[in-house]
Design a protein around this motif. Structure first.
Motif, PDB file in Angstrom:
ATOM      1  N   PHE A  29       0.833  -1.204   0.000  1.00 51.99           N
ATOM      2  CA  PHE A  29       0.000   0.000   0.000  1.00 51.99           C
ATOM      3  C   PHE A  29       0.869   1.256   0.000  1.00 51.99           C
ATOM      4  O   PHE A  29       0.652   2.180  -0.802  1.00 51.99           O
ATOM      5  CB  PHE A  29      -0.911  -0.014   1.230  1.00 51.99           C
ATOM      6  N   GLU A  30       1.860   1.305   0.873  1.00 49.49           N
ATOM      7  CA  GLU A  30       2.732   2.473   0.981  1.00 49.49           C
ATOM      8  C   GLU A  30       3.592   2.652  -0.264  1.00 49.49           C
ATOM      9  O   GLU A  30       3.921   3.777  -0.652  1.00 49.49           O
ATOM     10  CB  GLU A  30       3.621   2.351   2.217  1.00 49.49           C
ATOM     11  N   ARG A  31       3.946   1.537  -0.906  1.00 48.58           N
ATOM     12  CA  ARG A  31       4.820   1.587  -2.087  1.00 48.58           C
ATOM     13  C   ARG A  31       4.115   2.197  -3.295  1.00 48.58           C
ATOM     14  O   ARG A  31       4.756   2.849  -4.132  1.00 48.58           O
ATOM     15  CB  ARG A  31       5.301   0.173  -2.426  1.00 48.58           C
ATOM     16  N   TYR A  32       2.808   2.004  -3.401  1.00 51.38           N
ATOM     17  CA  TYR A  32       2.111   2.416  -4.621  1.00 51.38           C
ATOM     18  C   TYR A  32       1.066   3.513  -4.438  1.00 51.38           C
ATOM     19  O   TYR A  32       0.404   3.891  -5.397  1.00 51.38           O
ATOM     20  CB  TYR A  32       1.464   1.190  -5.281  1.00 51.38           C
ATOM     21  N   LYS A  33       0.902   4.037  -3.244  1.00 53.12           N
ATOM     22  CA  LYS A  33      -0.066   5.116  -3.041  1.00 53.12           C
ATOM     23  C   LYS A  33       0.461   6.427  -3.624  1.00 53.12           C
ATOM     24  O   LYS A  33       1.668   6.585  -3.882  1.00 53.12           O
ATOM     25  CB  LYS A  33      -0.359   5.292  -1.547  1.00 53.12           C
ATOM     26  N   PHE A  34      -0.451   7.378  -3.823  1.00 53.68           N
ATOM     27  CA  PHE A  34      -0.078   8.721  -4.265  1.00 53.68           C
ATOM     28  C   PHE A  34       0.576   9.437  -3.089  1.00 53.68           C
ATOM     29  O   PHE A  34      -0.015   9.543  -2.008  1.00 53.68           O
ATOM     30  CB  PHE A  34      -1.333   9.478  -4.707  1.00 53.68           C
ATOM     31  N   ASN A  35       1.800   9.904  -3.273  1.00 51.43           N
ATOM     32  CA  ASN A  35       2.496  10.666  -2.246  1.00 51.43           C
ATOM     33  C   ASN A  35       3.338  11.731  -2.937  1.00 51.43           C
ATOM     34  O   ASN A  35       4.181  11.417  -3.779  1.00 51.43           O
ATOM     35  CB  ASN A  35       3.380   9.768  -1.384  1.00 51.43           C
ATOM     36  N   VAL A  36       3.073  12.988  -2.602  1.00 55.86           N
ATOM     37  CA  VAL A  36       3.716  14.109  -3.279  1.00 55.86           C
ATOM     38  C   VAL A  36       5.233  14.026  -3.194  1.00 55.86           C
ATOM     39  O   VAL A  36       5.938  14.192  -4.198  1.00 55.86           O
ATOM     40  CB  VAL A  36       3.216  15.450  -2.702  1.00 55.86           C
ATOM     41  N   GLY A  37       5.759  13.766  -1.995  1.00 51.85           N
ATOM     42  CA  GLY A  37       7.210  13.720  -1.822  1.00 51.85           C
ATOM     43  C   GLY A  37       7.865  12.675  -2.701  1.00 51.85           C
ATOM     44  O   GLY A  37       8.861  12.953  -3.388  1.00 51.85           O
ATOM     45  N   GLN A  38       7.304  11.475  -2.709  1.00 56.89           N
ATOM     46  CA  GLN A  38       7.879  10.384  -3.505  1.00 56.89           C
ATOM     47  C   GLN A  38       7.751  10.641  -5.007  1.00 56.89           C
ATOM     48  O   GLN A  38       8.662  10.354  -5.783  1.00 56.89           O
ATOM     49  CB  GLN A  38       7.205   9.056  -3.136  1.00 56.89           C
ATOM     50  N   ILE A  39       6.623  11.199  -5.411  1.00 59.67           N
ATOM     51  CA  ILE A  39       6.433  11.500  -6.833  1.00 59.67           C
ATOM     52  C   ILE A  39       7.418  12.569  -7.298  1.00 59.67           C
ATOM     53  O   ILE A  39       8.016  12.455  -8.371  1.00 59.67           O
ATOM     54  CB  ILE A  39       4.978  11.939  -7.100  1.00 59.67           C
TER      55      ILE A  39
END
Length: 217
Positions: A29-39
């Motif tokens: 879940f954490e690997r593929y969710k939308f997250n501004v920082g990671q994107i």
């Protein structure tokens, strides 16, 4: 009676399988969710994968039921390939708008097919603006175009006031994606139904004006 087209069934199955995996596997879940920082660090797959994850079964069920009710209208009038294009484009449009409005909030995260589903809903309304929609607690049918305009105006209100734990910007972006791509695929709507095309554009113009005048936040 609603029809479950093959492509709709495949999309629903993909959402169910990815969401169930996310429910059981927090790392997934954490690997593929939308997250501004990671994107912003380059993990662009999240712009797509987050659209197949959901917070819980209620979130998943609501999105998939909405997709089920409106997908066939789009497929029947534009075909399977165009429907898939609208679905994916709306998903990306929704996440792009969300990323734009939250670009400095590196902690901001979201999941859900709402952007894609809202795009399909708005495309269906554009193709059949006089369809009757029934809402909870409202005993009379609402014309599709009235619902569409009202929904996006509420989304603007939700974006401006940050109402609830809801991605109003993703919903709005998805609707814009469905609207724009549908018109690109079927430009004859400008000739056959210009009045509804113009009316459904009103919330989009309002959002643009609010943003340009600095009144959105």
């Amino acid at each position: 009676m609603y029809n479950l087209d093959l492509v709709t069934g495949i999309i629903i199955a993909a959402n169910v399988m990815a969401s169930l995996r996310g429910f059981d596997n927090r790392i997934f879940f954490e690997r593929y969710k939308f997250n501004v920082g990671q994107i912003r660090r380059g993990d662009q797959i999240r712009m797509f994968s987050s659209g197949f994850l959901h917070v819980d079964t209620t979130h998943l069920l609501f999105n998939m039921l909405t997709l089920y009710f409106f997908a066939h209208t789009v497929i029947a009038q534009l075909g399977t390939l165009s429907f898939v294009i609208i679905y994916i484009a709306s998903l990306i449009f929704g996440n792009l708008l969300s990323l734009y409005f939250h670009k400095d909030e590196f902690w901001y995260s979201a999941v859900g097919a709402s952007g894609a589903v809202t795009g399909v809903l708005y495309a269906a309304i554009l193709l059949n603006p006089e369809m009757n929609l029934y809402m909870f607690f409202i005993p009379i049918p609402i014309p599709g175009y009235v619902f569409g305009i009202g929904y996006l105006l509420y989304s603007i209100y939700g974006m401006k006031n940050r109402i609830g734990n809801i991605g109003h910007d993703a919903h709005f972006g998805g609707a814009v994606g469905g609207y724009v791509v549908t018109l690109l695929l079927l430009p004859s709507l400008f000739k056959t139904d210009l009045s509804h095309v113009a009316l459904l554009a009103v919330p989009i113009v309002i959002l643009f004006v609010l943003y340009k005048t600095g009144k959105l936040h």
